[in-house]
Design a protein around this motif. Sequence first.
Motif, PDB file in Angstrom:
ATOM      1  N   CYS A  25      42.334 -41.300 -64.347  1.00 59.04           N
ATOM      2  CA  CYS A  25      41.003 -42.071 -63.606  1.00 59.04           C
ATOM      3  C   CYS A  25      41.216 -43.464 -63.248  1.00 59.04           C
ATOM      4  O   CYS A  25      40.529 -43.747 -62.522  1.00 59.04           O
ATOM      5  N   GLN A  26      42.388 -44.119 -63.683  1.00 65.50           N
ATOM      6  CA  GLN A  26      42.670 -45.514 -63.455  1.00 65.50           C
ATOM      7  C   GLN A  26      43.248 -45.273 -61.874  1.00 65.50           C
ATOM      8  O   GLN A  26      43.994 -44.664 -61.467  1.00 65.50           O
ATOM      9  N   GLU A  27      42.419 -46.358 -60.970  1.00 62.34           N
ATOM     10  CA  GLU A  27      43.092 -46.571 -59.560  1.00 62.34           C
ATOM     11  C   GLU A  27      44.383 -47.047 -59.667  1.00 62.34           C
ATOM     12  O   GLU A  27      44.589 -48.049 -60.382  1.00 62.34           O
ATOM     13  N   ARG A  28      45.155 -46.582 -58.497  1.00 59.75           N
ATOM     14  CA  ARG A  28      46.252 -47.256 -58.442  1.00 59.75           C
ATOM     15  C   ARG A  28      46.152 -48.477 -57.685  1.00 59.75           C
ATOM     16  O   ARG A  28      45.395 -48.856 -57.044  1.00 59.75           O
ATOM     17  N   ALA A  29      47.329 -49.550 -58.084  1.00 54.88           N
ATOM     18  CA  ALA A  29      47.517 -50.786 -57.554  1.00 54.88           C
ATOM     19  C   ALA A  29      47.329 -50.767 -55.936  1.00 54.88           C
ATOM     20  O   ALA A  29      46.784 -51.682 -55.222  1.00 54.88           O
ATOM     21  N   SER A  30      48.019 -49.756 -55.303  1.00 55.99           N
ATOM     22  CA  SER A  30      48.092 -49.615 -54.066  1.00 55.99           C
ATOM     23  C   SER A  30      47.724 -48.121 -53.747  1.00 55.99           C
ATOM     24  O   SER A  30      48.404 -47.326 -53.572  1.00 55.99           O
ATOM     25  N   PRO A  31      46.296 -48.159 -53.480  1.00 59.94           N
ATOM     26  CA  PRO A  31      45.661 -46.746 -53.342  1.00 59.94           C
ATOM     27  C   PRO A  31      45.981 -45.961 -52.181  1.00 59.94           C
ATOM     28  O   PRO A  31      46.715 -46.387 -50.935  1.00 59.94           O
ATOM     29  N   PRO A  32      46.058 -44.605 -52.242  1.00 58.37           N
ATOM     30  CA  PRO A  32      46.511 -43.886 -51.099  1.00 58.37           C
ATOM     31  C   PRO A  32      45.278 -43.905 -49.914  1.00 58.37           C
ATOM     32  O   PRO A  32      44.250 -44.110 -50.141  1.00 58.37           O
ATOM     33  N   LYS A  33      46.088 -44.238 -48.593  1.00 56.09           N
ATOM     34  CA  LYS A  33      44.955 -44.322 -47.426  1.00 56.09           C
ATOM     35  C   LYS A  33      45.566 -43.149 -46.284  1.00 56.09           C
ATOM     36  O   LYS A  33      46.852 -42.762 -46.269  1.00 56.09           O
ATOM     37  N   LYS A  34      44.416 -42.979 -45.366  1.00 56.87           N
ATOM     38  CA  LYS A  34      44.953 -42.234 -44.194  1.00 56.87           C
ATOM     39  C   LYS A  34      44.380 -42.807 -43.137  1.00 56.87           C
ATOM     40  O   LYS A  34      43.169 -42.993 -43.004  1.00 56.87           O
ATOM     41  N   ALA A  35      45.212 -42.860 -42.009  1.00 60.18           N
ATOM     42  CA  ALA A  35      44.951 -43.130 -40.723  1.00 60.18           C
ATOM     43  C   ALA A  35      44.754 -41.862 -39.705  1.00 60.18           C
ATOM     44  O   ALA A  35      45.909 -41.459 -39.748  1.00 60.18           O
ATOM     45  N   GLU A  36      43.772 -41.590 -39.062  1.00 62.79           N
ATOM     46  CA  GLU A  36      43.828 -40.517 -38.161  1.00 62.79           C
ATOM     47  C   GLU A  36      43.189 -40.770 -36.852  1.00 62.79           C
ATOM     48  O   GLU A  36      42.394 -41.290 -36.691  1.00 62.79           O
ATOM     49  N   TYR A  48      49.595 -43.362 -46.408  1.00 65.24           N
ATOM     50  CA  TYR A  48      50.476 -44.393 -46.873  1.00 65.24           C
ATOM     51  C   TYR A  48      49.849 -44.874 -48.002  1.00 65.24           C
ATOM     52  O   TYR A  48      48.292 -44.737 -48.326  1.00 65.24           O
ATOM     53  N   GLY A  49      50.498 -45.736 -48.824  1.00 65.56           N
ATOM     54  CA  GLY A  49      49.967 -46.658 -49.884  1.00 65.56           C
ATOM     55  C   GLY A  49      49.589 -47.785 -49.514  1.00 65.56           C
ATOM     56  O   GLY A  49      50.293 -48.571 -48.595  1.00 65.56           O
ATOM     57  N   SER A  50      48.520 -48.274 -49.595  1.00 65.64           N
ATOM     58  CA  SER A  50      47.932 -49.583 -48.974  1.00 65.64           C
ATOM     59  C   SER A  50      48.005 -50.862 -50.148  1.00 65.64           C
ATOM     60  O   SER A  50      47.025 -50.950 -50.893  1.00 65.64           O
ATOM     61  N   PRO A  51      49.145 -51.370 -50.010  1.00 66.84           N
ATOM     62  CA  PRO A  51      48.866 -52.742 -51.025  1.00 66.84           C
ATOM     63  C   PRO A  51      48.093 -53.886 -50.456  1.00 66.84           C
ATOM     64  O   PRO A  51      47.795 -53.929 -49.226  1.00 66.84           O
ATOM     65  N   ALA A  52      47.805 -54.765 -51.473  1.00 64.48           N
ATOM     66  CA  ALA A  52      47.156 -55.893 -51.185  1.00 64.48           C
ATOM     67  C   ALA A  52      47.892 -56.928 -51.111  1.00 64.48           C
ATOM     68  O   ALA A  52      48.783 -57.057 -51.801  1.00 64.48           O
ATOM     69  N   VAL A  53      47.333 -58.253 -50.258  1.00 64.42           N
ATOM     70  CA  VAL A  53      48.273 -59.397 -50.281  1.00 64.42           C
ATOM     71  C   VAL A  53      48.111 -60.201 -51.588  1.00 64.42           C
ATOM     72  O   VAL A  53      49.036 -60.607 -52.239  1.00 64.42           O
ATOM     73  N   LYS A  54      46.852 -60.143 -52.336  1.00 64.08           N
ATOM     74  CA  LYS A  54      46.906 -60.699 -53.519  1.00 64.08           C
ATOM     75  C   LYS A  54      47.343 -62.299 -53.741  1.00 64.08           C
ATOM     76  O   LYS A  54      47.845 -62.751 -54.568  1.00 64.08           O
ATOM     77  N   GLY A  55      47.211 -63.025 -52.686  1.00 64.00           N
ATOM     78  CA  GLY A  55      47.467 -64.471 -52.637  1.00 64.00           C
ATOM     79  C   GLY A  55      49.018 -64.535 -52.308  1.00 64.00           C
ATOM     80  O   GLY A  55      49.489 -65.632 -52.346  1.00 64.00           O
ATOM     81  N   ARG A  56      49.738 -63.410 -52.121  1.00 63.70           N
ATOM     82  CA  ARG A  56      51.319 -63.711 -51.987  1.00 63.70           C
ATOM     83  C   ARG A  56      51.536 -63.873 -50.271  1.00 63.70           C
ATOM     84  O   ARG A  56      50.838 -63.694 -49.685  1.00 63.70           O
ATOM     85  N   THR A  57      52.801 -64.369 -50.437  1.00 63.05           N
ATOM     86  CA  THR A  57      53.386 -64.365 -48.925  1.00 63.05           C
ATOM     87  C   THR A  57      53.990 -63.083 -48.770  1.00 63.05           C
ATOM     88  O   THR A  57      55.200 -62.864 -49.431  1.00 63.05           O
TER      89      THR A  57
END
Length: 169
Positions: A25-36, A48-57
């Motif tokens: 039930c827990q969401e992945r840190a980099s959730p799966p996404k789809k572009a079509e 693809y897995g979609s990671p977030a920037v989260k303040g990082r370079t």
Amino acid sequence: MKTITLKSIGISSLLMLTVVFMSFCQERASPPKKAEGTINGANITVNYGSPAVKGRTIFGDLVPLGKVWRAGANEATIFETSKAIKVQGQELPAGKYSFFIIPNEGSSTFIFNKQTGQWGTQYDQSQDALRVNVASGQTSTLTENLTYEIQADGMEVKWEYGRAKVKIE
């Protein structure tokens, strides 16, 4: 005695099932996404897995320049086309490919690799079906999550302040 043992086994089983259920039930840190999208009659999908920037370079730090990058998170990013297409003027047969990028300043290399189903960090250059160089650059707007977009004339990848687009026909 048997009743207590059976109750203990039942309670233990219930607790294990609860833990398994909660982990799903827990969401992945980099959730799966789809572009079509469709380009010249070819149905194109990017998973693809979609990671977030989260303040990082990101580029030049988390994602080193000049090295193969998984172009997503978790499992390898998958690029699929229903028909043969031209990518930057070069032929790419219909099929499913793992997709990698070598990011650099000003230009990047997009890699379509025949090996699929592997974890994103597993890359075998001998399996490359196609490599193309594309222009890459900076945007003035932050894109928090890695994003792929299929457009009428190609595919664009954006993350943090970086972007690159490949021409597809």
